[in-house]
Design a protein around this motif. Sequence first.
Motif, short mmCIF file in Angstrom:
data_model
loop_
_atom_site.label_atom_id
_atom_site.label_comp_id
_atom_site.label_asym_id
_atom_site.label_seq_id
_atom_site.Cartn_x
_atom_site.Cartn_y
_atom_site.Cartn_z
N LEU A 1 0.82 -1.21 0.00
CA LEU A 1 0.00 0.00 0.00
C LEU A 1 0.86 1.27 0.00
O LEU A 1 0.54 2.25 -0.66
CB LEU A 1 -0.92 0.00 1.22
CG LEU A 1 -1.91 1.15 1.35
CD1 LEU A 1 -2.93 1.12 0.21
CD2 LEU A 1 -2.61 1.06 2.70
N TYR A 2 1.96 1.23 0.72
CA TYR A 2 2.84 2.40 0.83
C TYR A 2 4.12 2.22 0.02
O TYR A 2 5.15 2.81 0.33
CB TYR A 2 3.17 2.66 2.30
CG TYR A 2 1.98 3.13 3.08
CD1 TYR A 2 1.55 4.44 2.98
CD2 TYR A 2 1.28 2.25 3.90
CE1 TYR A 2 0.44 4.88 3.69
CE2 TYR A 2 0.17 2.68 4.61
CZ TYR A 2 -0.24 3.99 4.50
OH TYR A 2 -1.33 4.42 5.19
N SER A 3 4.05 1.45 -1.04
CA SER A 3 5.26 1.15 -1.82
C SER A 3 5.84 2.37 -2.54
O SER A 3 7.01 2.36 -2.91
CB SER A 3 4.98 0.05 -2.84
OG SER A 3 4.00 0.47 -3.76
N ASP A 4 5.05 3.41 -2.68
CA ASP A 4 5.55 4.60 -3.39
C ASP A 4 6.03 5.70 -2.44
O ASP A 4 6.35 6.80 -2.87
CB ASP A 4 4.46 5.16 -4.30
CG ASP A 4 3.21 5.57 -3.55
OD1 ASP A 4 3.00 5.05 -2.43
OD2 ASP A 4 2.46 6.42 -4.06
N ARG A 5 6.06 5.41 -1.13
CA ARG A 5 6.46 6.42 -0.14
C ARG A 5 7.55 5.86 0.76
O ARG A 5 7.63 4.67 1.00
CB ARG A 5 5.27 6.80 0.73
CG ARG A 5 4.12 7.35 -0.09
CD ARG A 5 3.06 7.81 0.80
NE ARG A 5 3.44 9.14 1.28
CZ ARG A 5 2.61 9.92 1.92
NH1 ARG A 5 1.40 9.53 2.18
NH2 ARG A 5 3.00 11.10 2.33
N LYS A 6 8.37 6.77 1.26
CA LYS A 6 9.34 6.38 2.27
C LYS A 6 8.59 6.15 3.58
O LYS A 6 7.83 7.01 4.02
CB LYS A 6 10.40 7.46 2.47
CG LYS A 6 11.37 7.56 1.35
CD LYS A 6 12.45 8.55 1.69
CE LYS A 6 13.46 8.62 0.56
NZ LYS A 6 14.53 9.57 0.86
N CYS A 7 8.80 4.98 4.16
CA CYS A 7 8.07 4.63 5.37
C CYS A 7 9.00 3.98 6.40
O CYS A 7 9.96 3.31 6.04
CB CYS A 7 6.96 3.64 5.06
SG CYS A 7 5.68 4.27 4.01
N ASN A 8 8.64 4.19 7.63
CA ASN A 8 9.29 3.49 8.74
C ASN A 8 8.22 2.64 9.39
O ASN A 8 7.26 3.16 9.96
CB ASN A 8 9.87 4.50 9.73
CG ASN A 8 10.66 3.82 10.81
OD1 ASN A 8 11.10 2.69 10.66
ND2 ASN A 8 10.84 4.51 11.92
#
Length: 89
Positions: free
Chosen positions: A25-32
């Motif tokens: 779901l968050y593959s296009d954003r930098k996430c921690n």
Amino acid sequence: MDKRILLLTDFSENAFNAVRYALKLYSDRKCNFDFLHAYQLEGYSMHNPPYNPEAFQESHEIEKRKSEKEFEKLMKMIRLHPDNPKTYL
């Protein structure tokens, strides 16, 4: 860091699927991604006197080691499915 996401896990297949879904779901954003696993020691209760934390120290260590091993397995499985190259685990 764009997002910081808490993922709960009981190390089940459903929990793993939820983790993979969040990574995708968050593959296009930098996430921690932070993980949380909670467990209850059998027979432990602060409401049943006498409260003696030392009596549960061994049980706590056993459960802690089991959780750490399961977490290591979870991390290996996640790394086999790199859905988000921008992820910080």
